[in-house]
Scaffold this active site. Sequence first.
Site, PDB file in Angstrom:
ATOM      1  N   GLY A 252       0.858  -1.329   0.002  1.00  0.00           N
ATOM      2  CA  GLY A 252      -0.010  -0.040  -0.030  1.00  0.00           C
ATOM      3  C   GLY A 252       0.658   1.097   0.096  1.00  0.00           C
ATOM      4  O   GLY A 252       0.188   2.317  -0.195  1.00  0.00           O
ATOM      5  N   GLU A 294       4.031  -6.467   1.947  1.00  0.00           N
ATOM      6  CA  GLU A 294       3.466  -6.823   0.566  1.00  0.00           C
ATOM      7  C   GLU A 294       3.467  -5.570  -0.413  1.00  0.00           C
ATOM      8  O   GLU A 294       2.343  -5.566  -0.966  1.00  0.00           O
ATOM      9  CB  GLU A 294       2.326  -7.483   0.704  1.00  0.00           C
ATOM     10  CG  GLU A 294       1.935  -8.700   0.273  1.00  0.00           C
ATOM     11  CD  GLU A 294       0.640  -9.459   0.666  1.00  0.00           C
ATOM     12  OE1 GLU A 294       0.681 -10.724   0.868  1.00  0.00           O
ATOM     13  OE2 GLU A 294      -0.304  -8.690   0.962  1.00  0.00           O
ATOM     14  N   PRO A 295       4.572  -4.976  -0.723  1.00  0.00           N
ATOM     15  CA  PRO A 295       4.624  -3.904  -1.426  1.00  0.00           C
ATOM     16  C   PRO A 295       4.601  -4.249  -2.952  1.00  0.00           C
ATOM     17  O   PRO A 295       5.017  -5.433  -3.251  1.00  0.00           O
ATOM     18  CB  PRO A 295       5.729  -3.204  -1.052  1.00  0.00           C
ATOM     19  CG  PRO A 295       6.712  -4.217  -0.694  1.00  0.00           C
ATOM     20  CD  PRO A 295       5.929  -5.038   0.185  1.00  0.00           C
ATOM     21  N   GLY A 296       3.844  -3.715  -3.548  1.00  0.00           N
ATOM     22  CA  GLY A 296       3.842  -3.824  -5.230  1.00  0.00           C
ATOM     23  C   GLY A 296       4.326  -2.566  -5.976  1.00  0.00           C
ATOM     24  O   GLY A 296       5.429  -2.547  -6.288  1.00  0.00           O
ATOM     25  N   ARG A 297       3.546  -1.633  -5.943  1.00  0.00           N
ATOM     26  CA  ARG A 297       3.725  -0.380  -6.580  1.00  0.00           C
ATOM     27  C   ARG A 297       5.043   0.171  -6.262  1.00  0.00           C
ATOM     28  O   ARG A 297       5.527   0.798  -6.968  1.00  0.00           O
ATOM     29  CB  ARG A 297       2.719   0.622  -6.161  1.00  0.00           C
ATOM     30  CG  ARG A 297       2.430   2.091  -6.938  1.00  0.00           C
ATOM     31  CD  ARG A 297       1.574   2.973  -6.403  1.00  0.00           C
ATOM     32  NE  ARG A 297       0.438   2.330  -6.086  1.00  0.00           N
ATOM     33  CZ  ARG A 297      -0.897   2.176  -6.917  1.00  0.00           C
ATOM     34  NH1 ARG A 297      -0.591   2.900  -7.999  1.00  0.00           N
ATOM     35  NH2 ARG A 297      -1.940   1.831  -6.380  1.00  0.00           N
ATOM     36  N   ARG A 334      -5.194   3.697 -15.707  1.00  0.00           N
ATOM     37  CA  ARG A 334      -5.189   4.234 -14.508  1.00  0.00           C
ATOM     38  C   ARG A 334      -5.698   5.522 -14.573  1.00  0.00           C
ATOM     39  O   ARG A 334      -6.351   6.233 -13.555  1.00  0.00           O
ATOM     40  CB  ARG A 334      -3.601   4.341 -13.661  1.00  0.00           C
ATOM     41  CG  ARG A 334      -3.244   2.954 -13.656  1.00  0.00           C
ATOM     42  CD  ARG A 334      -2.055   2.831 -12.545  1.00  0.00           C
ATOM     43  NE  ARG A 334      -2.663   3.180 -11.331  1.00  0.00           N
ATOM     44  CZ  ARG A 334      -2.400   4.335 -10.705  1.00  0.00           C
ATOM     45  NH1 ARG A 334      -1.918   5.384 -11.504  1.00  0.00           N
ATOM     46  NH2 ARG A 334      -2.755   4.571  -9.345  1.00  0.00           N
ATOM     47  N   TYR A 338      -8.856   5.559 -12.069  1.00  0.00           N
ATOM     48  CA  TYR A 338      -8.739   6.292 -10.587  1.00  0.00           C
ATOM     49  C   TYR A 338      -8.301   7.722 -11.004  1.00  0.00           C
ATOM     50  O   TYR A 338      -8.038   8.528  -9.939  1.00  0.00           O
ATOM     51  CB  TYR A 338      -7.524   5.593 -10.038  1.00  0.00           C
ATOM     52  CG  TYR A 338      -7.329   4.161 -10.173  1.00  0.00           C
ATOM     53  CD1 TYR A 338      -8.452   3.305  -9.508  1.00  0.00           C
ATOM     54  CD2 TYR A 338      -6.316   3.509 -11.009  1.00  0.00           C
ATOM     55  CE1 TYR A 338      -8.213   1.959  -9.666  1.00  0.00           C
ATOM     56  CE2 TYR A 338      -6.152   2.170 -10.983  1.00  0.00           C
ATOM     57  CZ  TYR A 338      -7.273   1.224 -10.466  1.00  0.00           C
ATOM     58  OH  TYR A 338      -6.939   0.092 -10.420  1.00  0.00           O
ATOM     59  N   CYS A 365     -11.042   4.502 -29.337  1.00  0.00           N
ATOM     60  CA  CYS A 365     -12.263   5.239 -29.680  1.00  0.00           C
ATOM     61  C   CYS A 365     -13.098   5.684 -28.408  1.00  0.00           C
ATOM     62  O   CYS A 365     -14.273   5.039 -28.417  1.00  0.00           O
ATOM     63  CB  CYS A 365     -12.935   4.160 -30.633  1.00  0.00           C
ATOM     64  SG  CYS A 365     -11.987   4.185 -32.070  1.00  0.00           S
TER      65      CYS A 365
HETATM   66  N1  LLP Z   1      -1.528  -7.189  -1.170  1.00  0.00           N
HETATM   67  C1  LLP Z   1      -2.475  -7.176  -1.564  1.00  0.00           C
HETATM   68  C2  LLP Z   1      -3.382  -8.249  -0.822  1.00  0.00           C
HETATM   69  C3  LLP Z   1      -3.233  -6.467  -2.279  1.00  0.00           C
HETATM   70  O1  LLP Z   1      -4.354  -6.531  -2.751  1.00  0.00           O
HETATM   71  C4  LLP Z   1      -2.396  -5.530  -2.761  1.00  0.00           C
HETATM   72  C5  LLP Z   1      -3.041  -4.584  -4.016  1.00  0.00           C
HETATM   73  C6  LLP Z   1      -0.956  -5.283  -2.547  1.00  0.00           C
HETATM   74  C7  LLP Z   1      -0.538  -6.056  -1.609  1.00  0.00           C
HETATM   75  C8  LLP Z   1      -0.209  -4.532  -3.159  1.00  0.00           C
HETATM   76  O2  LLP Z   1      -0.211  -3.257  -2.995  1.00  0.00           O
HETATM   77  P1  LLP Z   1       0.549  -1.941  -3.385  1.00  0.00           P
HETATM   78  O3  LLP Z   1       1.807  -2.059  -2.559  1.00  0.00           O
HETATM   79  O4  LLP Z   1       0.931  -1.879  -4.646  1.00  0.00           O
HETATM   80  O5  LLP Z   1      -0.024  -0.743  -3.239  1.00  0.00           O
HETATM   81  N2  LLP Z   1      -4.627  -1.163  -9.866  1.00  0.00           N
HETATM   82  C9  LLP Z   1      -4.500  -0.146  -8.663  1.00  0.00           C
HETATM   83  C10 LLP Z   1      -4.033  -0.880  -7.565  1.00  0.00           C
HETATM   84  C11 LLP Z   1      -4.783  -1.932  -6.923  1.00  0.00           C
HETATM   85  C12 LLP Z   1      -4.110  -2.620  -5.828  1.00  0.00           C
HETATM   86  C13 LLP Z   1      -4.729  -4.004  -5.463  1.00  0.00           C
HETATM   87  N3  LLP Z   1      -4.055  -4.826  -4.423  1.00  0.00           N
HETATM   88  C14 LLP Z   1      -3.747   0.897  -9.310  1.00  0.00           C
HETATM   89  O6  LLP Z   1      -3.497   1.003 -10.336  1.00  0.00           O
HETATM   90  O7  LLP Z   1      -3.767   2.098  -8.417  1.00  0.00           O
END
Ligand code: LLP
Length: 445
Positions: A252, A294-297, A334, A338, A365
């Site tokens: 997050g 659990e970072p992604g972004r 995005r 969003y 389109c």
């Molecule tokens: N763990 C779980 C269970 C999640 O659902 C998510 C993201 C993460 C970790 C990773 O979160 P992050 O660190 O990336 O914020 N498509 C949207 C974001 C959706 C996130 C879904 N879950 C966007 O483009 O902003």
Amino acid sequence: MTHTLIYPNSTRHNERGHLEIGGCDVVELAEKFGTPLFIYDEEAVRDQCRRYLEAFSSRTDDFEVIYASKAFSAVAMLQIVDQEGLSLDVSAGGEYHTALVAGFPRERIFFHGNNKTRGELEYALENGVGFVVADSFMELDLLEELCAARGLRQKILLRITPGVHAETHSYIQTGQEDSKFGFGLVEGIALEAIRRAHTSEYLELVGLHAHIGSQIFSMEGFQRAIEVLVGLIKDAHDQIGWSCRYLNAGGGLGIRYTEEDSPATVDEYAEVKVRGLEEAMTRVGLPVPRVLVEPGRSLVGKAGVTAYRVGTIKEVPGIRTFVAVDGGMSDNIRPMLYEAKYEAMLANKADEPEDTLVTVAGKHCESGDILIRDIEIAKPEAGDVLVMPSTGAYAYAMASNYNGNPRPAVVLVKEGQAQLIVERETYGDLVARQRPLEGGQAGDR
Ligand code: LLP
């Protein structure tokens, strides 16, 4: 150089007045690999993995950093993340498959999802997944049935919805009570789930998980979520006799998309997760579980940029100038989904003054296919290479073939070398799984 905040650190303007990333001239990359093109700076990804590991290892010995692969799931990227020693979160069977192809160690994989299908769970169990993060009572039943049939005892965590509101776009809030995810706290539901899992013969309940949302700048929500979880851990200890060994506090942490954004740092994030958990556990007098994040972004977002080719330029007198590029909502949804804000520049005019106010439109389109409304860039012409930074997360991952646009290629750059890690789709790929109408072609009739 005004761009370091939102571009990878290796970004510079070279002698030709072009943008350069990872030692590669972006204009040359666009020529060689075509556009739209996703460009990831390998060192930027590795640096960010290390930043996370250092932020946690300087505060605790017992932690795990898990890459949420939904942000960008590609074999080569997962291999980098593995080499850096991170664990992995997958949110569907396909992401698990990608991890297996990447050779990612299964024991470090966490399988998420609010509606994992029987087939997905079978695939994960039969291929030795480390942990399943169970989301519902129905899933607990299904897991038990599948484990019993295979003689397995599966490690699981329970996803808890802590009832915490995260300050972010409502589409990416997940911690509130009214959520499709996880076990809520009202009427003792979460406690009941713990009791149910703890007493199962086939499930080994090792911990709890909560993810409150994404693109979060303020640390308060994370702190509150930890406190709620610790309250639950205490209740479960006292009432059920269960001890929590893993606390997965989700992902997050937000990133900067524009220079105005000001997310917390990885250090500040680690401080809340580690100290916040330690303090809360000390207050209830129980041992501190392993802290998982659990970072992604925030691992891959800033490491990636998208390069587009400028095509049609349309002036609406007195209103705006549309600069259309050769991608848009099919490679980055995005802005439309969003209202995400991005910046951009012309890679082939990196040294020229950014004095022309434009709106960057996509080629799809739909009137809503606008990537950036009102941004100043160098005077645009057809053929320019427009670069949008901070597209490393949830852009390629959410790409589609809308309007018959093949998904872009992805390259990894490092020390002047570019490696293709995802090939561009072809028109042939678009129809490869389609079957013509039975009984001859429409033209025959
Ligand atoms: N763990 C779980 C269970 C999640 O659902 C998510 C993201 C993460 C970790 C990773 O979160 P992050 O660190 O990336 O914020 N498509 C949207 C974001 C959706 C996130 C879904 N879950 C966007 O483009 O902003």
